[in-house]
Scaffold this active site. Structure first.
Site, PDB file in Angstrom:
ATOM      1  N   TYR A 140       0.885  -1.400  -0.051  1.00 41.91           N
ATOM      2  CA  TYR A 140       0.160   0.102  -0.002  1.00 41.91           C
ATOM      3  C   TYR A 140       0.802   1.116   0.115  1.00 41.91           C
ATOM      4  O   TYR A 140       0.518   2.065  -0.979  1.00 41.91           O
ATOM      5  CB  TYR A 140      -1.090  -0.091   1.063  1.00 41.91           C
ATOM      6  CG  TYR A 140      -2.137   0.764   1.195  1.00 41.91           C
ATOM      7  CD1 TYR A 140      -3.194   0.789   2.115  1.00 41.91           C
ATOM      8  CD2 TYR A 140      -2.293   2.225   0.256  1.00 41.91           C
ATOM      9  CE1 TYR A 140      -4.191   1.698   1.915  1.00 41.91           C
ATOM     10  CE2 TYR A 140      -3.125   2.735   0.318  1.00 41.91           C
ATOM     11  CZ  TYR A 140      -4.204   2.790   1.255  1.00 41.91           C
ATOM     12  OH  TYR A 140      -5.221   3.513   1.150  1.00 41.91           O
ATOM     13  N   GLU A 167       2.325   6.406  -7.138  1.00 41.75           N
ATOM     14  CA  GLU A 167       1.246   7.125  -7.603  1.00 41.75           C
ATOM     15  C   GLU A 167       1.646   8.838  -7.448  1.00 41.75           C
ATOM     16  O   GLU A 167       1.730   9.570  -8.423  1.00 41.75           O
ATOM     17  CB  GLU A 167       0.025   6.852  -7.062  1.00 41.75           C
ATOM     18  CG  GLU A 167      -0.416   5.589  -7.514  1.00 41.75           C
ATOM     19  CD  GLU A 167      -1.806   5.047  -6.707  1.00 41.75           C
ATOM     20  OE1 GLU A 167      -2.487   5.966  -6.450  1.00 41.75           O
ATOM     21  OE2 GLU A 167      -2.011   3.944  -6.623  1.00 41.75           O
TER      22      GLU A 167
END
Lengths: 317, 301
Positions: free
Chosen positions: B223, B230
């Protein structure tokens, strides 16, 4: 925390249980008459648990069922010799009137901030200047009129079924109304605003739509108010009255929403502003959901509900 | 307490009032609504958690509600999809697992062929676009009801992934050579392989503990990895967006509207700040629940 209420055979008292991680633990009993209403039980409950005022309590016969109304009488409920009532905490509540006033006062004020080009909204050289387009002034009048009308209706016209709604709604609703109002007002009152392509014709047509829909919306609100005497929560099928604007009831269950969408479409055409169109679209989506829900509950509640009616758009939706 | 018993018309029993000294209230049959509600809450939170993040291993916990903690006790109120729908979903999930495996293999092969891990994006560009965009079908699944998740949350989740693929990586060619792209692609790939196999096995009611463990554990690393990838990619794209005025429209124009894609991207980046910690800790919480649940179940079996 969940509670269960027990009414032993005599039907004269309630035993309260509270569920804890260790299992069910009995708590203080309360004496209650079989003729007691749910409202009275709620008040009694509040005495022993002051943090849960009546508006926060939801009592029901079935954990997944509907909440019992305050007017229901214990004896008349479909319970056997032993009744089990389930309690749910609805969370902090706030009155509908408060929410409505806050969420409508915001756009009124915010739009005017942009209209008068208060400093820090546009470039410094535009502070307190005025637009040279007449449509901008007209738009301000229409927008302000719309929200003043809403405020007055909240204070004097509407008759609410529920006194309160969850507290978090005020943040959600205000963000929506105030946010969109600021976004729309920014573009309409911008120094680089472009007036409608078809000029005065377009503005006149849009104004006509807007005014008709505002009158229509107001007429519907008055008609709905007249259906229900002050302080009561009765529900009746609304019918057209002598006022021609209410004739939309023949085709639609919630003409107030229809007229509302119409007003915003008129405003969008008047200003030829995409954010206004988007706001109308979002509003239309939400009102359609509400209208469908209302339509469904009308159909469920009234056997003789007129079959021609659609929820919000005649014949279509 | 004596008054209590008297009032309830039952024999008083000695000792402190215990849950067992009074007849238990009639419980609703099985899985007391407490459980199922908590579960459904967990499911919703789970979806919220996965939907709101745009990070990689949100897939890990995401759609946790869709097949639920898979030792599906019959007590759960979940509506199972019919046999045709189940067959379709199994095929869908198998295809997606295979697709992401293709991407994984493609990455490894490209790395071995090139000898470096730079600019591997080009070797898996097509399957990545295809399979990530294919995830849009999941929105449809929720909409028609064969998957018990919220349409809104699923849309949010899938759209955010699709946004990153098309509106950032594809649109801003200059970021395609960035290493951050590899970072999030790797995270997504591992996550999605585990997630889709998790669904496949759940649908077939034969979930190996290893998959379940992997799904609820690997996110701890994946995660943050995905989120970093990103964010770095979006950050890298910013100057090029500004330069080209990409997807932006300014005043004056006929429709009195403006949109600044640069500012929009910055807003997206900022939105990670409140969302990521919430989701991450929710996932940790989920993990504790699900994995200890399994152990309890194992005890009873």
């Amino acid at each position: 925390m969940r509670w269960r209420f027990w009414m032993p055979r005599q039907g004269k008292s309630c035993v309260f249980w509270t569920r804890t991680p260790r299992g069910d633990v009995p708590a203080l009993p309360l004496q209650v008459e079989p003729q007691a209403t749910i409202a009275e039980i709620k008040n009694l409950f509040t005495k022993t648990h002051p943090q849960w005022y009546p508006a926060r309590q939801s009592l029901r016969l079935d954990p997944k069922g509907k909440s019992l109304k305050d007017e229901d009488i214990l004896q008349k409920l479909p319970v056997g010799t032993t009744a089990t009532l389930y309690f749910r905490d609805l969370g902090a509540q706030i009155s509908w009137v408060t929410v409505f006033l806050t969420e409508y006062a915001g756009p009124l004020f915010i739009y005017l901030l942009f209209y008068f080009r208060v400093p820090f909204l546009y470039g410094h050289k535009y502070d307190f200047t005025s637009s040279r387009h007449s449509v901008v002034h007209l738009a301000c009048i229409c927008h302000s009129f719309h929200y003043v009308k809403r405020l007055l209706e909240t204070l004097f016209v509407h008759r609410f079924s529920h006194g309160t709604m969850p507290l978090r709604n005020i943040f959600k609703n205000c963000t929506y109304y105030w946010g969109f109002a600021a976004w729309m007002a920014y573009y309409i009152n911008h120094p680089l605003y472009t007036p409608p392509t078809y000029g005065a014709q377009q503005v006149k047509l849009a104004l006509a739509i807007f005014v008709i829909c505002q009158l229509g919306n107001f007429s519907i609100h008055m008609a709905l108010r007249d259906l229900r005497p002050a302080g009561s929560k009765t529900r009746k099928i609304p019918y057209p009255t002598k006022n021609p604007f209410t004739w939309l009831f023949l085709l639609v269950s919630c003409p107030n929403y229809t007229y509302e969408v119409g007003s915003w479409i008129g405003f969008a055409i008047m200003t030829q502003c995409l954010p206004v169109a988007l706001f109308s679209l979002v509003g239309f989506t939400q009102m359609t959901i509400w209208a469908k829900g209302k339509h469904r509950s009308y159909l469920k509640e009234f056997r003789d509900y007129p079959p021609l009616r659609m929820p919000i758009v005649p014949f279509l939706l | 307490m004596a008054a209590l018993w008297a009032v309830s018309g039952l024999r008083p029993r000695p000792g402190p009032a215990s849950p067992w000294s009074l007849p238990p209230p009639p419980r609703p049959a099985k899985s007391s609504l407490w459980c199922s509600r908590t579960e459904s809450e967990l499911r919703v939170l789970d979806m919220a958690a996965s939907a709101v993040a745009t990070a990689a291993s949100k897939g890990n916990g995401g759609g946790g509600g869709r097949s639920g903690p898979s030792e599906g006790s019959s007590a759960r109120k979940k509506k199972f999809p019919g046999p045709l729908a189940t067959a379709y979903l199994v095929i869908y999930n198998v295809v997606m697992t295979a697709g992401w495996l293709v991407i994984a293999v493609g990455l490894v092969r490209a790395y071995l062929a090139k000898g470096s891990y730079h600019s591997l994006y080009y070797s898996i560009e097509k399957p990545l676009k295809f399979f990530q965009t294919g995830a849009l079908l999941e929105i449809l699944h929720c909409a028609i009801g064969i998957v018990p998740s919220s349409v809104v949350l699923t849309s949010f989740q899938v759209m955010s992934r699709v946004f990153l693929i098309w509106a950032v990586t594809h649109s801003v060619k200059e970021v395609q050579t960035e290493d951050s792209v590899l970072l999030f692609v790797t995270a997504w790939t591992i996550t999605e392989i585990i997630r889709y196999s998790f669904y496949t096995f759940s649908l077939l009611n034969h979930l190996p503990y290893l998959i379940k463990w992997a799904r609820y554990t690997l996110f701890i690393v994946l995660y943050p990895m995905g989120v970093s990838g990103e964010l770095l990619t979006i950050y890298a794209a910013l100057p090029f967006v500004r330069q080209a005025g990409l997807y932006s429209i300014s005043l004056p124009n006929k429709y009195n509207f403006s949109f600044d894609y640069y500012a929009f991207l910055i807003l997206i980046m900022i939105s990670y700040i409140p969302l990521f910690p919430q989701l991450y800790f929710h996932m940790i919480h989920q993990r504790r629940k699900v994995l200890s649940h399994t152990e309890e179940h194992k005890k009873f079996e």
